[in-house]
Design a protein around this motif. Structure first.
Motif, mmCIF file in Angstrom:
data_model
loop_
_atom_site.group_PDB
_atom_site.id
_atom_site.type_symbol
_atom_site.label_atom_id
_atom_site.label_comp_id
_atom_site.label_asym_id
_atom_site.label_seq_id
_atom_site.Cartn_x
_atom_site.Cartn_y
_atom_site.Cartn_z
ATOM 1 N N MET A 140 7.964 -5.221 -7.289
ATOM 2 C CA MET A 140 7.740 -4.776 -8.967
ATOM 3 C C MET A 140 6.694 -3.385 -8.170
ATOM 4 S SD MET A 140 6.576 -6.856 -12.155
ATOM 5 C CE MET A 140 7.630 -7.340 -12.640
ATOM 6 N N ALA A 141 6.540 -2.205 -9.134
ATOM 7 C CA ALA A 141 6.204 -0.710 -8.819
ATOM 8 C C ALA A 141 6.327 -0.228 -10.277
ATOM 9 C CB ALA A 141 6.507 -0.127 -7.606
ATOM 10 N N GLY A 142 5.744 0.553 -10.567
ATOM 11 C CA GLY A 142 5.094 1.467 -11.475
ATOM 12 C C GLY A 142 4.769 2.354 -10.780
ATOM 13 N N GLU A 176 0.668 -1.176 0.482
ATOM 14 C CA GLU A 176 -0.313 0.405 -0.033
ATOM 15 C C GLU A 176 1.065 1.074 0.144
ATOM 16 O OE1 GLU A 176 -3.212 0.274 -0.399
ATOM 17 O OE2 GLU A 176 -3.339 -2.454 -0.601
ATOM 18 N N SER A 177 1.850 1.286 0.862
ATOM 19 C CA SER A 177 3.046 2.776 0.895
ATOM 20 C C SER A 177 4.064 2.796 -0.587
ATOM 21 C CB SER A 177 3.371 2.628 2.653
ATOM 22 O OG SER A 177 3.982 1.482 2.565
ATOM 23 N N GLY A 178 3.949 1.899 -0.947
ATOM 24 C CA GLY A 178 4.978 1.762 -2.360
ATOM 25 C C GLY A 178 5.182 2.086 -3.080
ATOM 26 N N SER A 179 6.124 2.514 -4.107
ATOM 27 C CA SER A 179 6.041 3.311 -4.973
ATOM 28 C C SER A 179 6.860 2.840 -5.788
ATOM 29 C CB SER A 179 6.483 4.600 -4.609
ATOM 30 O OG SER A 179 7.812 4.787 -4.437
ATOM 31 N N THR A 196 -5.244 13.587 -13.713
ATOM 32 C CA THR A 196 -5.576 14.549 -13.278
ATOM 33 C C THR A 196 -5.271 14.125 -11.485
ATOM 34 O OG1 THR A 196 -7.931 13.143 -12.390
ATOM 35 C CG2 THR A 196 -7.844 14.982 -14.059
ATOM 36 N N PHE A 197 -4.441 12.972 -11.823
ATOM 37 C CA PHE A 197 -3.780 12.494 -10.489
ATOM 38 C C PHE A 197 -2.203 11.503 -11.001
ATOM 39 C CE2 PHE A 197 -7.263 9.478 -11.640
ATOM 40 C CZ PHE A 197 -6.505 8.478 -11.284
ATOM 41 N N ALA A 198 -1.819 11.792 -10.460
ATOM 42 C CA ALA A 198 -0.097 10.567 -10.445
ATOM 43 C C ALA A 198 -0.535 9.230 -10.368
ATOM 44 C CB ALA A 198 0.490 10.747 -9.994
ATOM 45 N N LYS A 199 -0.379 8.440 -11.260
ATOM 46 C CA LYS A 199 -0.833 6.990 -11.245
ATOM 47 C C LYS A 199 0.739 6.318 -10.683
ATOM 48 C CE LYS A 199 -3.606 7.979 -14.190
ATOM 49 N NZ LYS A 199 -3.921 9.582 -15.696
ATOM 50 N N SER A 200 0.479 5.327 -9.901
ATOM 51 C CA SER A 200 1.614 4.577 -9.078
ATOM 52 C C SER A 200 0.970 3.089 -8.392
ATOM 53 C CB SER A 200 2.200 5.602 -8.063
ATOM 54 O OG SER A 200 3.026 4.723 -7.248
ATOM 55 N N THR A 201 2.057 2.033 -8.454
ATOM 56 C CA THR A 201 0.907 0.696 -7.677
ATOM 57 C C THR A 201 2.533 0.023 -6.995
ATOM 58 O OG1 THR A 201 -0.575 -1.031 -8.559
ATOM 59 C CG2 THR A 201 0.806 -0.255 -9.546
ATOM 60 N N CYS A 202 2.671 -0.533 -6.442
ATOM 61 C CA CYS A 202 3.764 -1.435 -5.575
ATOM 62 C C CYS A 202 2.828 -3.112 -5.619
ATOM 63 C CB CYS A 202 4.683 -0.687 -4.832
ATOM 64 S SG CYS A 202 5.856 -2.092 -4.309
ATOM 65 N N PHE A 203 3.825 -4.095 -6.264
ATOM 66 C CA PHE A 203 3.076 -5.309 -5.375
ATOM 67 C C PHE A 203 4.266 -6.182 -4.890
ATOM 68 C CE2 PHE A 203 -0.545 -4.412 -7.684
ATOM 69 C CZ PHE A 203 -1.372 -5.093 -7.391
ATOM 70 N N ALA A 204 4.755 -7.067 -4.283
ATOM 71 C CA ALA A 204 5.698 -8.023 -3.727
ATOM 72 C C ALA A 204 5.251 -9.318 -3.704
ATOM 73 C CB ALA A 204 6.530 -7.432 -2.064
ATOM 74 N N THR A 205 6.349 -10.266 -3.539
ATOM 75 C CA THR A 205 5.994 -11.626 -3.862
ATOM 76 C C THR A 205 7.689 -11.736 -3.416
ATOM 77 O OG1 THR A 205 4.634 -13.499 -4.611
ATOM 78 C CG2 THR A 205 6.749 -12.319 -6.216
ATOM 79 N N GLU A 206 7.606 -13.500 -2.904
ATOM 80 C CA GLU A 206 8.441 -14.580 -3.069
ATOM 81 C C GLU A 206 8.841 -15.099 -3.328
ATOM 82 O OE1 GLU A 206 9.498 -17.471 0.895
ATOM 83 O OE2 GLU A 206 9.455 -15.841 1.631
#
Length: 408
Positions: free
Chosen positions: A179-181, A12-15, A161-171
C-alpha cells in the motif's frame, strides 16, 4: 497490536507505484508558471474504490464528478488531478470542465467515463484553463519508475515545500500486499475530511463496502486529527484504489487478517498526515499531542485537536516558550469532559503539571527542547480510558507572508 506491528513494515524506497498494477505520470501544462501541474494515477485493471470528502458545504466541481463516478460501480481505473486552479465556485462551466477532464482521460485510456475520478486544487473562483489542460491530458505518459512517481508527486502540490509520499507492505493469506500513497496539503488544513488531496494505491483484494468502512475508520484517526490553520477547504478528498492484484482472499471485517489491513491503512494515512502537518505553510516544527485518560476516544481527539489548533499554543512553540497555561486553556474549551483537578501534562519528558498543580521545571531545559523540529505534548486526564493523537505545526511570520500573497 505488538504482534501485528511486526507484520507491517515500511518500504523505504517505495512510492505510489510500488503496489502491483499501478502507474502514474505528471507534467507541466502551463496552469502554473513552472512546476508540474497535471497528473494521473492509473490502474492496469479497474480497482475497487472508496473516498472521503471535505465537509465544507461549498464543494468544488470535481468532487461532484468523483462522487458520481464512484457511485456508478464502486470502481475507478484512473484519477486525473490538476493543481494551480481549484475549479471551485465556477458555476455550471466548472461542472462542464470537470466532466470534460473525466471524458478526455477516459478516451486516453480507453475506459468508461465512470471509471475516472477528478481532483483539482489551487485558487478558488477562476475559470479552468481548459485550453492548457485538455491537450496535455493526452501527453501524460504513465509508468512505474522513480521519475514517474516524482513527477506525479510534484504535479499535485500548491504551496507545499515538499512532496508527500509513503509506502508500507505486509503479508495477507501468504501473499505480499503493498500500500502506498501520495498527498498534498500545506494550508487550509483542518480536515473533518477536507483539506488536502490524498491518493492511496494498494494491490490488496478487498470489496468496496469494506474498503469504505476501513477508510472512514482510519481517516477519523489520522487525517481528521491534523490542523494547520483551522480552515476547511472546498476541494479536497482522499481516494483509495484497491485493484486486487496481490490475489489474497477478499478482505472483509470477518477476515482473520482484517486488523493487519487496518494497520496497513493506518500507517499509510498517519505517515501522510504527519508529513502534511509538518509542511504547514511557514511551519518550522511538527507538534504531536498525545492524550490519554479521557472519557472516550472522541473526547481525547477533541482535546488533541484543540491544543494543536490553538494559535496561542502554536505561537508559543514557535517562540520556544513553555507557556503551559495556553495548553490547559485549550483543554478547557475543547468541549470534552475533564476534571480540572486531575490533569497531568508534560512537554517531551518534562512534566509540567501533576494533578493540575504546577511542577517546577527548568525554563532553560524547556527552551532547549522546544528548539527541536518535533515537539510532543502529553496529556493525561485520568478520568477514563479514552486516548487519541493529533498533529499540527507552529504558527510563524511566514504563514502570514505566504497567504498574504497567495494569488500574486
Amino acid at each position: 497490536m505488538s504482534e501485528l506491528k511486526t507484520k507491517v513494515r515500511q518500504v523505504e524506497s517505495g512510492s505510489i507505484v510500488t503496489p502491483s498494477g499501478f502507474q502514474v505520470a505528471g507534467l507541466h501544462s502551463g496552469v502554473k508558471r513552472k512546476r508540474n501541474d497535471l497528473g494521473v494515477v492509473y490502474s492496469e485493471t479497474p480497482a475497487n474504490a472508496a473516498a472521503v470528502y471535505t465537509l465544507n458545504q461549498i464543494q468544488a466541481a470535481p468532487l461532484g464528478v468523483t462522487k458520481e463516478s464512484i457511485a456508478t460501480e464502486n470502481k475507478i481505473q484512473a484519477v486525473i488531478i490538476n493543481s494551480g486552479n481549484a475549479n471551485a465556485c465556477t458555476g455550471k462551466q466548472g461542472m462542464l470542465d470537470a466532466y470534460s477532464m473525466r471524458k478526455t482521460t477516459a478516451e486516453k485510456f480507453t475506459i468508461p467515463e465512470h471509471y475516472v475520478a477528478v481532483a483539482s486544487t489551487g485558487i478558488i473562483g477562476l475559470d479552468m484553463p481548459m485550453d492548457k489542460i485538455t491537450p496535455h491530458i493526452a501527453k501524460l505518459a504513465v509508468g512505474k519508475t522513480e521519475k514517474h512517481a516524482t513527477d506525479f508527486g510534484e504535479a499535485i502540490l500548491t504551496t507545499d515545500t515538499f512532496a508527500k509520499s509513503t509506502c508500507f507492505a505486509t503479508e495477507i493469506d501468504g501473499k505480499k500486499v503493498s500500500m502506498a500513497g501520495a498527498a498534498k496539503g500545506s494550508g487550509m488544513i483542518e480536515p473533518n475530511m477536507g483539506t488536502m488531496l490524498g491518493f492511496i494505491t494498494t494491490d490488496a483484494e478487498i470489496d468496496s463496502t469494506s474498503l469504505h468502512l476501513a477508510l472512514k475508520q482510519v481517516v477519523d484517526a489520522t487525517f481528521n486529527c491534523i490542523t494547520v490553520d483551522g480552515d476547511t477547504s472546498t476541494n479536497d478528498m482522499v481516494v483509495v484504489l484497491a485493484n486486487g492484484l496481490a490475489e489474497n482472499n477478499t478482505l472483509t471485517p470477518e477476515h482473520e487478517d482484517w486488523d493487519t489491513f487496518i494497520e496497513l491503512l493506518t500507517n499509510t494515512c498517519e505517515d501522510l498526515a504527519k508529513q502534511i502537518a509538518r509542511d504547514g505553510e511557514g511551519a518550522t516544527k511538527l507538534i504531536e499531542v498525545n492524550v490519554k485518560g479521557a472519557k472516550t476516544d472522541e473526547d481525547a481527539k477533541k482535546i488533541g485537536k484543540s491544543i494543536v489548533g490553538s494559535s496561542l499554543v502554536k505561537t508559543a512553540v514557535f517562540g520556544t516558550d513553555a507557556n503551559w497555561g495556553r495548553v490547559i486553556a485549550a483543554i478547557g474549551y475543547s468541549g470534552a469532559e475533564v476534571n480540572p483537578e486531575t490533569i497531568n501534562m508534560s512537554i517531551g519528558t518534562m512534566q509540567l503539571l501533576k494533578n493540575s498543580e504546577p511542577i517546577g521545571f527548568s525554563e532553560e531545559d524547556a527552551t532547549a527542547y522546544l528548539q527541536n523540529d518535533t515537539i510532543q505534548i502529553n496529556v493525561d486526564l485520568k478520568i477514563g480510558n479514552g486516548k487519541g493523537k493529533a498533529w499540527g505545526c507552529d504558527l510563524t511570520y511566514d504563514y502570514v507572508r505566504i497567504n498574504a500573497s497567495y494569488r500574486s
